[in-house]
Enzyme design. Structure first.
Site, PDB file in Angstrom:
ATOM      1  CG  ASN A 164      14.734  71.142 -17.528  1.00 52.69           C
ATOM      2  OD1 ASN A 164      14.667  72.480 -17.062  1.00 52.69           O
ATOM      3  ND2 ASN A 164      15.993  70.559 -17.012  1.00 52.69           N
ATOM      4  CD  GLU A 165       8.152  66.983 -16.748  1.00 54.49           C
ATOM      5  OE1 GLU A 165       8.384  66.433 -17.891  1.00 54.49           O
ATOM      6  OE2 GLU A 165       7.502  66.430 -15.784  1.00 54.49           O
ATOM      7  N   PRO A 166       8.119  69.286 -21.378  1.00 53.27           N
ATOM      8  CG  PRO A 166       7.306  67.630 -22.651  1.00 53.27           C
ATOM      9  CD  PRO A 166       7.849  67.899 -21.197  1.00 53.27           C
TER      10      PRO A 166
END
Length: 640
Positions: A164-166
């Site tokens: 879950n990236e920025p």
């Protein structure tokens, strides 16, 4: 014995997530493995499944190793365990060496009695048009088992959990996601280069993770310290997905000391609790205050102290002026142009002893270039000032040589032999084997022995060139080739008795008055950290020897970071000419220029990183009101 820092209530003003700090990653991993084992046994006693959410990467490996040990030695059974992995690279088959299915099989599943049909991992080979359905099915499987009982997490340098990236939403579910550049660059060593890292992955969503009954996030090493501070003490924000965990009802962050370094209770403990104001803490507080306010130390006032949480320091130790003078003098006394000690000089306020005037010095270099990159100016000065300097290169560094670079050298030898009609069956065999292997090499595949040998020879030759440049005779250059390193991949074996014996022997042979070693704590699984562990163990074994009574050990940092200024105990200044000479010494390592295999997210070359770091250290001294130098190399003394 496991040691941990209990979180007193005062800390919650800063820490918004329950956080435990352990003495080491080993201690922390043991505690987490025990918690997982307790859940498994409890669910088994209730006749229920224990549903575990699992993570991959170097961080949880010791947890899995301990669980395997508990299975083998304590009868811990995994027959009632169901696992759901956080993520998988999109496009990788299960048998790919970098797939998380392969990782889990190698590091846990193949070594315990878990049923393979109960091990769920997103399928990276799912066709693009079926991914959404596959992700929905994954969510339904989790719900079908009653949800996840225990979710294990790591954290990326950009704050991601899972993949879950920025920018990920708090309610996000399992889905296909495009990987952030930082994430891909961190994974590049595993894949043998950035270009080979997949651009997408399937990951559990933040919302999926937050549904787990218990969440434990692990983090080791100082490279994670900055993002951990944001996640634990900062606001909840989509730009640091781990910060969403602040809203979970049963979460814990488990850190080692290095990872916790930027937390307020470590960085500025006087703001969180009563402290004992010893010399080290006073130096830490005053240098931070001066740098924060942008003032030289000698210009700090009583108001500066009172307005920044340091009134207790004033109450105990008098006026700001007196404290300022004390700290300024401490810093002044760390600066020396004589890292081996200045002969026939008063050494009461110098970091090193004057006697003996000519010292035996042993520099440990984890890779064949860390000596010149990290302490090249000091290295040169020790030689120029007449000390007997030995260099011990701890590993071959072979995996950091690009395949095409190795093949170029093999081709050169073959063509040379051909031109002068030299019959060499061995070189022909190496050429043929390497050529065939490189044509068919898979991402991350272990190099064959012939190729490892060639890559090692390349790096050894570059190290010899550097030593000639500095002025070290060949008999004082030692290649240890520690066995733990020789796997042909980034994944290393644990350091062991054979490694300790080699390091112990070279120390006993040289009988040094000074040892220099890489003190990096950035990655507890990294080569620098493991090599330092080897030096520490060797010193412990030798501490009863008479020569060790006169041996001082100085730790330097690598190309990535520097010691905090309050920690520095010896700072060696460099002139512009010395900086340039160090640069030319680094240039001897031609295989590490330009297209470096493990460049990471920092695109600067090693000489640029080293110069920027050394200039930044000098700049900090100058900002604190001390003399202005072109650059400085810094060291911390380890007292064994």
């Amino acid at each position: 014995m496991i040691t941990e820092t209990i979180v007193p209530h005062q800390l919650y003003a800063y820490e918004k997530i329950a956080t435990k700090i352990y003495a080491s990653a080993v201690d922390a991993s043991g505690a987490v493995a025990q918690e997982i084992a307790d859940i498994i046994r409890q669910r088994a006693g209730e006749g229920k499944w224990a549903v575990l959410g699992l993570a991959t990467g170097s961080t949880p490996k010791r947890v899995y190793t301990e669980l395997i040990r508990m299975h083998r030695e304590e009868g811990l059974s995994f027959k009632n365990v169901v696992t759901f992995n956080l993520d998988e690279y999109f496009g990788l088959t299960a048998d790919n060496l970098q797939s998380y299915r392969h990782f889990m099989q190698e590091n846990l599943f193949a070594h315990v009695d878990i049923d393979g049909i109960n091990c769920f991992i997103p399928d990276g080979t799912t066709p693009q048009d079926s991914v959404a359905r596959h992700c929905d099915d994954y969510e339904q499987k989790i719900e079908g088992y009653g949800g996840i009982d225990f979710q294990l997490l790591g954290i990326g340098r950009n704050g991601h959990i899972g993949f879950n990236e920025p920018g990920s939403h708090e309610a996000s579910r399992t889905r296909l996601i495009t990987l952030d550049h930082v994430t891909r660059s961190d994974a590049a060593p595993e894949f043998g280069g950035m270009a080979r890292v997949p651009r997408k992955a399937i990951t559990m969503g933040v919302g999926t993770i937050l549904k787990a009954k218990r969440v434990v996030l692990l983090a080791w090493g100082e490279r994670k310290s900055g993002i951990l501070k944001q996640a634990i003490e900062g606001p909840v924000t989509e730009f640091v997905p781990a910060s969403y965990l602040q809203g979970h009802h049963n979460v814990a962050f488990i850190l080692d000391e290095a990872a916790a370094a930027d937390l307020t209770r470590r960085k500025a403990p006087w703001l969180t609790d009563e402290v004992v104001w010893d010399t080290a803490l006073i130096k830490k507080a005053v240098t931070q205050l001066a740098l924060t306010l942008g003032k030289p130390i000698l210009k700090l006032t009583n108001n500066d102290y009172n307005e920044n949480g340091l009134s207790s320091l004033l109450a105990l130790h008098g006026q700001a002026y007196d404290i300022n003078i004390e700290v300024f003098n401490h810093l002044q006394h760390t600066i020396t142009g004589w890292p081996g000690g200045k002969p026939n000089a008063d050494d009461s306020n110098r970091p090193e002893r004057a006697k003996p005037a000519r010292k035996s010095v042993l520099i440990f270099s984890p890779h064949p270039d860390d000596d010149i990159i990290s302490m090249g100016g000091t290295f040169q000065r020790l030689v120029d000032q007449g000390h007997e300097v030995h260099v011990a290169y701890q590993t071959s560094g072979n995996i950091a040589v690009a395949d095409d670079e190795a093949f170029r050298f093999i081709e050169f030898v073959r063509d040379y032999n051909s031109k002068f009609n030299v019959q060499c069956a061995a070189s022909e065999k190496i050429y043929e084997d390497a050529h065939y292997f490189l044509q068919n090499k898979r991402n991350g595949e272990r190099d064959i022995d012939a190729l490892k040998f060639v890559k090692g020879i390349i790096r050894q030759g570059e190290a010899k060139a550097t030593c000639r440049f500095v002025g070290i005779p060949e008999e004082q250059v030692h290649f240890l080739n520690l066995p733990f390193y020789e796997t042909g991949t980034i994944e290393k074996k644990p350091i062991g008795e054979a490694d300790y014996a080699i390091i112990t022997n070279i120390i006993a042979q040289v009988k040094p008055h000074q040892i220099y070693a890489a003190g990096d704590l950035a990655d507890p699984h990294g080569t620098h950290r493991v090599c330092l562990e080897g030096v520490f163990e060797a010193v412990r074994r030798l501490k009863g020897e008479p020569f060790m009574a006169d041996c001082w050990i100085w730790l330097y940092k690598g190309a990535w970071a520097e010691w905090d200024i309050d920690q520095i105990e010896m700072a060696v200044p460099m002139s512009p000419d010395q900086v340039l000479k160090k640069r030319h010494g680094i240039f001897k390592h031609q295989s590490q220029k330009d297209g470096v295999v493990f460049q990471g997210s920092d695109q600067r070359e090693f000489w640029q990183r080293a110069e920027d770091r050394n200039k930044a250290t000098a700049d900090q001294y100058n900002r604190l009101g001390l003399a202005e130098y072109e650059a400085m190399e810094a060291f911390v003394r380890w007292r064994f």
